[in-house]
Design an enzyme around this catalytic site. Sequence first.
Site, PDB file in Angstrom:
ATOM      1  N   GLY A  51      11.437  -7.973  34.376  1.00 29.91           N
ATOM      2  CA  GLY A  51      10.756  -6.770  34.838  1.00 29.91           C
ATOM      3  C   GLY A  51      10.236  -5.969  33.661  1.00 29.91           C
ATOM      4  O   GLY A  51      10.720  -6.120  32.533  1.00 29.91           O
ATOM      5  N   CYS A  78      15.809 -12.268  31.304  1.00 29.99           N
ATOM      6  CA  CYS A  78      15.125 -11.185  30.607  1.00 29.99           C
ATOM      7  C   CYS A  78      15.682  -9.828  31.031  1.00 29.99           C
ATOM      8  O   CYS A  78      16.814  -9.498  30.697  1.00 29.99           O
ATOM      9  CB  CYS A  78      13.618 -11.289  30.817  1.00 29.99           C
ATOM     10  SG  CYS A  78      12.660 -10.319  29.624  1.00 29.99           S
ATOM     11  N   TYR A  79      14.942  -9.040  31.808  1.00 31.01           N
ATOM     12  CA  TYR A  79      15.465  -7.765  32.295  1.00 31.01           C
ATOM     13  C   TYR A  79      16.787  -7.988  33.022  1.00 31.01           C
ATOM     14  O   TYR A  79      17.718  -7.188  32.913  1.00 31.01           O
ATOM     15  CB  TYR A  79      14.451  -7.102  33.232  1.00 31.01           C
ATOM     16  CG  TYR A  79      14.904  -5.770  33.794  1.00 31.01           C
ATOM     17  CD1 TYR A  79      14.537  -4.577  33.177  1.00 31.01           C
ATOM     18  CD2 TYR A  79      15.684  -5.711  34.943  1.00 31.01           C
ATOM     19  CE1 TYR A  79      14.957  -3.355  33.690  1.00 31.01           C
ATOM     20  CE2 TYR A  79      16.095  -4.501  35.463  1.00 31.01           C
ATOM     21  CZ  TYR A  79      15.737  -3.319  34.838  1.00 31.01           C
ATOM     22  OH  TYR A  79      16.158  -2.097  35.356  1.00 31.01           O
ATOM     23  N   HIS A 167      12.258 -16.797  29.286  1.00 32.81           N
ATOM     24  CA  HIS A 167      11.836 -17.172  30.641  1.00 32.81           C
ATOM     25  C   HIS A 167      11.833 -18.693  30.800  1.00 32.81           C
ATOM     26  O   HIS A 167      10.924 -19.371  30.317  1.00 32.81           O
ATOM     27  CB  HIS A 167      10.439 -16.624  30.929  1.00 32.81           C
ATOM     28  CG  HIS A 167      10.405 -15.144  31.103  1.00 32.81           C
ATOM     29  ND1 HIS A 167      10.616 -14.524  32.317  1.00 32.81           N
ATOM     30  CD2 HIS A 167      10.207 -14.146  30.210  1.00 32.81           C
ATOM     31  CE1 HIS A 167      10.535 -13.210  32.170  1.00 32.81           C
ATOM     32  NE2 HIS A 167      10.296 -12.955  30.894  1.00 32.81           N
ATOM     33  N   GLU A 169      11.308 -20.278  33.547  1.00 36.57           N
ATOM     34  CA  GLU A 169      10.449 -20.671  34.663  1.00 36.57           C
ATOM     35  C   GLU A 169       9.019 -20.979  34.251  1.00 36.57           C
ATOM     36  O   GLU A 169       8.273 -21.604  35.015  1.00 36.57           O
ATOM     37  CB  GLU A 169      10.451 -19.579  35.748  1.00 36.57           C
ATOM     38  CG  GLU A 169       9.764 -18.276  35.374  1.00 36.57           C
ATOM     39  CD  GLU A 169      10.660 -17.280  34.654  1.00 36.57           C
ATOM     40  OE1 GLU A 169      10.351 -16.081  34.681  1.00 36.57           O
ATOM     41  OE2 GLU A 169      11.674 -17.712  34.066  1.00 36.57           O
ATOM     42  N   GLY A 224      -9.072 -23.614  58.167  1.00 37.73           N
ATOM     43  CA  GLY A 224      -8.519 -23.830  56.844  1.00 37.73           C
ATOM     44  C   GLY A 224      -7.179 -24.543  56.894  1.00 37.73           C
ATOM     45  O   GLY A 224      -6.656 -24.854  57.979  1.00 37.73           O
ATOM     46  N   ASP A 226      -4.030 -23.524  56.130  1.00 34.70           N
ATOM     47  CA  ASP A 226      -2.859 -22.813  56.642  1.00 34.70           C
ATOM     48  C   ASP A 226      -2.824 -22.769  58.168  1.00 34.70           C
ATOM     49  O   ASP A 226      -1.837 -23.162  58.790  1.00 34.70           O
ATOM     50  CB  ASP A 226      -2.817 -21.384  56.084  1.00 34.70           C
ATOM     51  CG  ASP A 226      -3.011 -21.360  54.580  1.00 34.70           C
ATOM     52  OD1 ASP A 226      -2.582 -22.321  53.917  1.00 34.70           O
ATOM     53  OD2 ASP A 226      -3.607 -20.391  54.067  1.00 34.70           O
ATOM     54  N   THR A 228      -4.582 -24.471  60.345  1.00 36.14           N
ATOM     55  CA  THR A 228      -4.658 -25.776  61.000  1.00 36.14           C
ATOM     56  C   THR A 228      -3.312 -26.490  60.966  1.00 36.14           C
ATOM     57  O   THR A 228      -2.869 -27.054  61.973  1.00 36.14           O
ATOM     58  CB  THR A 228      -5.741 -26.657  60.341  1.00 36.14           C
ATOM     59  OG1 THR A 228      -6.980 -25.939  60.306  1.00 36.14           O
ATOM     60  CG2 THR A 228      -5.933 -27.943  61.126  1.00 36.14           C
ATOM     61  N   LYS A 366       1.067 -22.329  49.202  1.00 35.10           N
ATOM     62  CA  LYS A 366       0.008 -23.211  49.687  1.00 35.10           C
ATOM     63  C   LYS A 366       0.341 -24.685  49.482  1.00 35.10           C
ATOM     64  O   LYS A 366       0.121 -25.511  50.381  1.00 35.10           O
ATOM     65  CB  LYS A 366      -1.307 -22.868  48.974  1.00 35.10           C
ATOM     66  CG  LYS A 366      -2.472 -23.776  49.294  1.00 35.10           C
ATOM     67  CD  LYS A 366      -3.092 -23.496  50.645  1.00 35.10           C
ATOM     68  CE  LYS A 366      -3.837 -22.197  50.616  1.00 35.10           C
ATOM     69  NZ  LYS A 366      -4.598 -21.975  51.879  1.00 35.10           N
TER      70      LYS A 366
END
Length: 510
Positions: A51, A78-79, A167, A169, A224, A226, A228, A366
């Site tokens: 953060g 981190c934070y 980090h 990630e 689209g 999502d 569909t 997505k």
Amino acid sequence: MILILDFGSQYTQLIARRVREFNVYSEVRPCTTDPRTVDLSNVKGVILSGGPASVTEADAPDFNAQWLSAGLPTLGICYGMQLMAHQLGGTLGRAASREYGPATIRVEQAEGLFSFCNKGDTISVWMSHGDHVEKLPPGFVASASSAGAPIAAMQHSSKPFVALQFHPEVVHTPQGRDILKGFVYGMAGCKADWTPGNFIDQSVKRIAAEVGPTAQALCALSGGVDSTVAAVLVSRALGKRLHCFFVDNGLLRKGESESVMKRLKALDLNVELVDAKARFLGELKGVTEPEKKRKIIGRVFIEVFEEEAKKLQAITHLVQGTLYPDVIESVSVRGPSATIKTHHNVGGLPERLNFKLIEPFRELFKDEVRALGRELEMPQEILQRQPFPGPGLAVRVLGEVTPERVRTLQEADSIFLEEVRSEGLYAGLWQSFAVLLPVRSVGVMGDGRTYDETVALRAVHSEDGMTADWACLPEALLRRVSNRIVNEVKGINRVVLDISSKPPATIEWE
């Protein structure tokens, strides 16, 4: 699941994605979440995100310290590391200069998250901090160090607490996945059982139970990925009791109404086309403010569905393909983060909504939805479609949305996509589209001067839409596109290229 408490880091959603890549479900909650409001029986571990704030400042984000006494394996990043140290009796210090970017750490304890290393090994990592832990809390030992952070990682000698100043990630920490795996599989003891197949089975059972044996549902189909995939998934639970409506709002790409209906019929969905072009464009007349456009489109969508529902019996639910980034960017659920925009299918819903919502992908990204589509054996032609904004071309026609300006953008956008596809680049791009700007400029065409509008080209690479880098398209492609648009689209005499990343820009212009 792994629960991630968000303190406003730009990387929080990336943590969630990394955990899910291990086939373990992860969920992001605000850092203000009270552990008494969470079913902890299903939580195997907690991650405290990074953060931008300082733990010791007066405006530091609120945090319920009971999370550290809940007996759950906890990783601070981190934070999150600084917060853990501060809460458990350590001392923080302010670095002489902020450490941001690549750094090298030395492994001091080859165990726990660093069990894949040997003591003394060095690892490349990504740092982003101003404060650091100066004195360890009681019971902790330093498991890694760096030139800028003598305590670059720490772990408790008996409790399941670990923390990292860097980090893991981000891709800039090459062995970050191994470190996170050590927490998710090792310390938290999670199993890799969150798979597309399991998700589909659980969702079908849940939706069937929620809707019941006789009630029916509407599905807002855009054509689209999502919506569909959502329709195909929900149809497994409800069959023909799912009524899909594809609304032509007059804000679609060129020729899209016909092509989408053809694809949807091939999926054996119970789908009907609703022609509402005049209604949407009429409501948008004279409107230029982006949020107002979104609100109007969201309202009219719901009105259309309510009217269609009245023609049917026992409609109780509305299906939408809402994704996790939609939720995050529309309704602030990330602690100190701010709302970025309102999506018609999230923040634009009216309070008097007469349906219960079914949003099977509300917690998915997505790429996870595309994986579900592959599991459902859907055609690649649908699954590879680039994202298209809920409000359609209304947020790509900057300024007033008129039928003429929409047609102009449709023509320019069609040329751009045609050329992108011809180069074989379409599937490799997150999005590629044209934007019609409310800017007129002088030009020369033939023997006369023109004063026409401007089109901007936008193409980006992204994993989930939360962040994006602009795509460096081939010069020859750009030359062809620019030449064709200016020559073939009446009213356009200038084409510009958008080379902005997200952040600081967003992918869409409005």
